[in-house]
Scaffold this active site. Structure first.
Site, PDB file in Angstrom:
ATOM      1  N   ILE A  32       0.823  -1.220   0.000  1.00 33.34           N
ATOM      2  CA  ILE A  32       0.000   0.000   0.000  1.00 33.34           C
ATOM      3  C   ILE A  32       0.858   1.273   0.000  1.00 33.34           C
ATOM      4  CG2 ILE A  32      -0.269   0.329   2.511  1.00 33.34           C
ATOM      5  CD1 ILE A  32      -3.325   0.613   1.958  1.00 33.34           C
ATOM      6  N   ASN A  86      11.480  -8.784   7.222  1.00 32.33           N
ATOM      7  CA  ASN A  86      11.861  -8.099   8.460  1.00 32.33           C
ATOM      8  C   ASN A  86      11.411  -8.953   9.642  1.00 32.33           C
ATOM      9  OD1 ASN A  86      12.961  -5.794   7.184  1.00 32.33           O
ATOM     10  ND2 ASN A  86      10.907  -4.954   6.889  1.00 32.33           N
ATOM     11  N   GLY A  92      12.343  -3.355  11.523  1.00 32.67           N
ATOM     12  CA  GLY A  92      11.382  -2.696  10.641  1.00 32.67           C
ATOM     13  C   GLY A  92      10.078  -3.446  10.450  1.00 32.67           C
ATOM     14  N   HIS A  99       5.797 -11.930   5.893  1.00 34.86           N
ATOM     15  CA  HIS A  99       5.604 -11.473   4.523  1.00 34.86           C
ATOM     16  C   HIS A  99       6.958 -11.254   3.866  1.00 34.86           C
ATOM     17  CE1 HIS A  99       5.448  -8.129   7.375  1.00 34.86           C
ATOM     18  NE2 HIS A  99       6.117  -7.412   6.479  1.00 34.86           N
ATOM     19  N   HIS A 101       8.782  -9.101   1.149  1.00 33.29           N
ATOM     20  CA  HIS A 101       8.733  -7.941   0.258  1.00 33.29           C
ATOM     21  C   HIS A 101       9.487  -8.286  -1.024  1.00 33.29           C
ATOM     22  CE1 HIS A 101       7.743  -4.716   3.342  1.00 33.29           C
ATOM     23  NE2 HIS A 101       8.251  -5.624   4.155  1.00 33.29           N
TER      24      HIS A 101
HETATM   25  P1  AMP Z   1       6.994  -4.624   7.436  1.00 38.81           P
HETATM   26  O1  AMP Z   1       7.362  -3.225   7.803  1.00 38.81           O
HETATM   27  O2  AMP Z   1       8.145  -5.467   6.940  1.00 38.81           O
HETATM   28  O3  AMP Z   1       6.199  -5.313   8.531  1.00 38.81           O
HETATM   29  O4  AMP Z   1       6.067  -4.513   6.174  1.00 38.81           O
HETATM   30  C1  AMP Z   1       4.690  -4.295   6.242  1.00 38.81           C
HETATM   31  C2  AMP Z   1       4.278  -3.726   4.920  1.00 38.81           C
HETATM   32  O5  AMP Z   1       2.884  -3.847   4.803  1.00 38.81           O
HETATM   33  C3  AMP Z   1       4.635  -2.260   4.726  1.00 38.81           C
HETATM   34  O6  AMP Z   1       5.492  -2.108   3.608  1.00 38.81           O
HETATM   35  C4  AMP Z   1       3.273  -1.587   4.533  1.00 38.81           C
HETATM   36  O7  AMP Z   1       3.315  -0.553   3.604  1.00 38.81           O
HETATM   37  C5  AMP Z   1       2.427  -2.755   4.056  1.00 38.81           C
HETATM   38  N1  AMP Z   1       1.012  -2.624   4.312  1.00 38.81           N
HETATM   39  C6  AMP Z   1       0.420  -2.217   5.466  1.00 38.81           C
HETATM   40  N2  AMP Z   1      -0.920  -2.251   5.332  1.00 38.81           N
HETATM   41  C7  AMP Z   1      -1.170  -2.688   4.076  1.00 38.81           C
HETATM   42  C8  AMP Z   1      -2.355  -2.925   3.331  1.00 38.81           C
HETATM   43  N3  AMP Z   1      -3.592  -2.722   3.848  1.00 38.81           N
HETATM   44  N4  AMP Z   1      -2.248  -3.350   2.053  1.00 38.81           N
HETATM   45  C9  AMP Z   1      -1.024  -3.551   1.510  1.00 38.81           C
HETATM   46  N5  AMP Z   1       0.127  -3.360   2.161  1.00 38.81           N
HETATM   47  C10 AMP Z   1       0.064  -2.917   3.421  1.00 38.81           C
END
Ligand code: AMP
Length: 113
Positions: A32, A86, A92, A99, A101
């Protein structure tokens, strides 16, 4: 499914996402807040809180995340990309459902900040 898990809610369809891939085990969707021209997340549907919670029984599933990430990256037209997991807030991690990235489409510096 875990209570109050954002990504479990995305898997359930309770929160919308820009889906790129889905099967019975894996979901991929665009981040997002993209940090690169191409930035998507590949997640298992099984709730695993993060890399440090990966168990022996998850090994195949974790490999699948990379394979699906590769396939989507090819469709997105990026041959060179970075995969990031992460683990923990200091590293982070903000969403505690594991997940991967996938970031690409620009030069990426190393080491990361
Ligand atoms: P992390 O910081 O590694 O936990 O990554 C979490 C990621 O999820 C971040 O890059 C956010 O931008 C992404 N994120 C959070 N909410 C959403 C959402 N509703 N849809 C898509 N990505 C999201």
């Amino acid at each position: 499914m875990a209570e109050d898990c954002l990504f479990c809610k995305i898997i359930q369809g309770d929160i919308p996402s820009d889906k790129l891939y889905e099967d019975d085990e894996v979901l991929a969707f665009r981040d997002i807040a993209p940090a690169a021209p191409v930035h998507f997340l590949v997640i298992p549907k099984k709730h695993i809180s993060g890399p440090s919670a990966v168990a022996e029984e998850d090994e195949q599933l974790m490999g699948k995340l990379i394979r699906i990430g590769n396939q989507i990256a090819e469709k997105e037209g990026i041959e060179q990309y970075r995969l990031v997991f992460n683990n923990g807030a200091e590293a982070g991690q903000t969403v505690f459902h594991i997940h991967m990235h996938v970031l690409g489409g620009r030069s990426l510096n190393w080491p990361p900040g």
